[in-house]
Enzyme design. Structure first.
Site, mmCIF file in Angstrom:
data_model
loop_
_atom_site.group_PDB
_atom_site.id
_atom_site.type_symbol
_atom_site.label_atom_id
_atom_site.label_comp_id
_atom_site.label_asym_id
_atom_site.label_seq_id
_atom_site.Cartn_x
_atom_site.Cartn_y
_atom_site.Cartn_z
ATOM 1 N N LYS A 141 0.872 -1.174 0.000
ATOM 2 C CA LYS A 141 0.000 0.000 0.000
ATOM 3 C C LYS A 141 0.912 1.228 0.000
ATOM 4 O O LYS A 141 1.168 1.851 1.030
ATOM 5 C CB LYS A 141 -0.904 -0.056 1.232
ATOM 6 C CG LYS A 141 -2.217 0.612 1.021
ATOM 7 C CD LYS A 141 -3.210 0.189 2.061
ATOM 8 C CE LYS A 141 -4.279 1.245 2.269
ATOM 9 N NZ LYS A 141 -4.864 1.815 1.076
ATOM 10 N N GLU B 59 -10.342 -4.557 -9.119
ATOM 11 C CA GLU B 59 -10.912 -3.811 -7.982
ATOM 12 C C GLU B 59 -11.204 -2.392 -8.432
ATOM 13 O O GLU B 59 -10.887 -2.022 -9.558
ATOM 14 C CB GLU B 59 -9.919 -3.807 -6.814
ATOM 15 C CG GLU B 59 -8.597 -3.137 -7.149
ATOM 16 C CD GLU B 59 -7.596 -3.135 -5.994
ATOM 17 O OE1 GLU B 59 -8.000 -3.286 -4.835
ATOM 18 O OE2 GLU B 59 -6.404 -2.970 -6.276
HETATM 19 N N1 PMP Z 1 -8.259 -1.475 -2.952
HETATM 20 C C1 PMP Z 1 -7.534 -0.352 -2.942
HETATM 21 C C2 PMP Z 1 -6.707 -0.010 -4.126
HETATM 22 C C3 PMP Z 1 -7.549 0.488 -1.819
HETATM 23 O O1 PMP Z 1 -6.813 1.597 -1.793
HETATM 24 C C4 PMP Z 1 -8.363 0.139 -0.715
HETATM 25 C C5 PMP Z 1 -8.482 1.059 0.457
HETATM 26 N N2 PMP Z 1 -7.404 1.000 1.273
HETATM 27 C C6 PMP Z 1 -9.095 -1.056 -0.775
HETATM 28 C C7 PMP Z 1 -9.022 -1.835 -1.911
HETATM 29 C C8 PMP Z 1 -9.921 -1.507 0.396
HETATM 30 O O2 PMP Z 1 -9.057 -1.950 1.411
HETATM 31 P P1 PMP Z 1 -9.422 -1.851 2.956
HETATM 32 O O3 PMP Z 1 -10.707 -2.567 3.139
HETATM 33 O O4 PMP Z 1 -8.287 -2.522 3.643
HETATM 34 O O5 PMP Z 1 -9.523 -0.413 3.287
#
Ligand code: PMP
Length: 296
Positions: A156, A189
């Site tokens: 991330k 996604e």
């Molecule tokens: N995909 C991406 C690219 C993201 O940035 C996020 C948000 N952090 C998510 C999915 C969802 O992840 P999470 O449920 O851990 O926030």
């Protein structure tokens, strides 16, 4: 434009500083190269949802970048709790950032002696109440998600340009989120959320091999929210045709929570409203996080 309250205290490298004094160097590689990583975390009613999972993921991102933050997992958790407490932030959104730190203008990360670490406890509202009730419209981005081989989405990182460019496509189309496919055309996604589809009562979501961030909200839905309601979630390869033909679609993310999708482009999904299973999942999620959000 929403402003961060001036009295908000930011945790920076072990100290609390006022928002207007919380700054990092123009020589920080986090800024110069997007070299660093972050997490977004929610606090509900004083409890920090999935704190442990978020911080473990943060340290995994840092390890992949060979960035040593200079704090342990427990120290960062404690710093987060202190930041929430000092700002009296019972409900809100926490941003934790590790940057590579100050360096020279060259790319070499190992010439930056000390990372910068900061924590913000603020508020967030991505979407309107109406969007949660009526469902949101999204588009399919023309730009594919970066392949795992080029930049593993599990990291991330502070470089979100792949997602931001797709987000711009969404905004240009008059909506707030875009669905991204991978370079093989599989559904991956959205720019900041994971996607789930429901067809004939079966819930599916793209497998990690599609090149997605393994969202913590996604995992919470798979492990806890859906099973509580008697559903299992299948992680698999999903095509765009299946998405368009789904009875229901919903997105998950820390900031978005769970939100139904009513339209993709001009096409209605199911009834063009939030589906009935999605509504139950949203209800279960809200009930759990507001009463006793799990911090594991
Ligand atoms: N995909 C991406 C690219 C993201 O940035 C996020 C948000 N952090 C998510 C999915 C969802 O992840 P999470 O449920 O851990 O926030």
């Amino acid at each position: 434009m929403p402003q961060v309250a001036a009295q908000t205290k930011i945790w920076m490298d072990g100290e609390f500083v006022d928002t207007n004094k919380a700054s990092i160097s123009v020589f920080d590689h986090g800024l110069l190269y997007g070299d660093g990583c972050f997490e977004g975390i929610r606090v509900y009613n004083g409890r920090i949802l999935k704190l442990h999972s978020h911080i473990v993921r943060m340290f995994e991102s840092a390890a992949a970048l060979r960035l040593e933050p200079g704090y342990t997992i427990d120290e960062i958790k404690e710093a987060i709790r202190e930041t929430v407490a000092i700002n009296d932030r019972h409900d809100g959104y926490i941003r934790v950032v590790f940057t590579r730190g100050k360096g020279s203008l060259g790319l070499n990360p190992f010439l930056c002696p000390k990372p910068s670490v900061f924590i913000i406890a603020e508020k967030i509202k991505l979407y309107t109440d109406e969007m949660y009730e009526e469902g949101m419209s999204i588009v399919v981005a023309k730009r594919p998600r970066l392949p795992i081989e080029c930049l593993d989405p599990q990291i991330k990182s502070l470089n979100y340009l792949n997602n931001i460019l797709a987000k711009i496509e969404a905004i240009d189309a008059g909506v707030l989120e875009a669905l991204m496919l991978n370079i093989d055309g599989e559904v991956a996604e959205c720019t900041g959320d994971n996607i789930f589809i429901i067809k004939d009562g079966k819930i599916s979501t793209p497998y990690t091999e599609a090149g997605i961030l393994k969202g913590i909200t996604r995992q919470f839905v798979i492990n806890t929210i859906a099973p509580t309601l008697g559903y299992t979630v299948e992680e698999r390869s999903i095509s765009l045709d299946e998405v368009k033909d789904a009875d229901e679609i919903f997105l998950t993310g820390t900031a978005a929570e769970i939100i139904g999708v009513s339209h993709i482009g001009q096409g209605a999904i199911g009834s063009g409203k939030v589906g009935s299973i999605t509504k139950l999942l949203i209800q279960e999620f809200r009930q759990r996080v507001s009463t006793h959000a799990p911090e594991d």
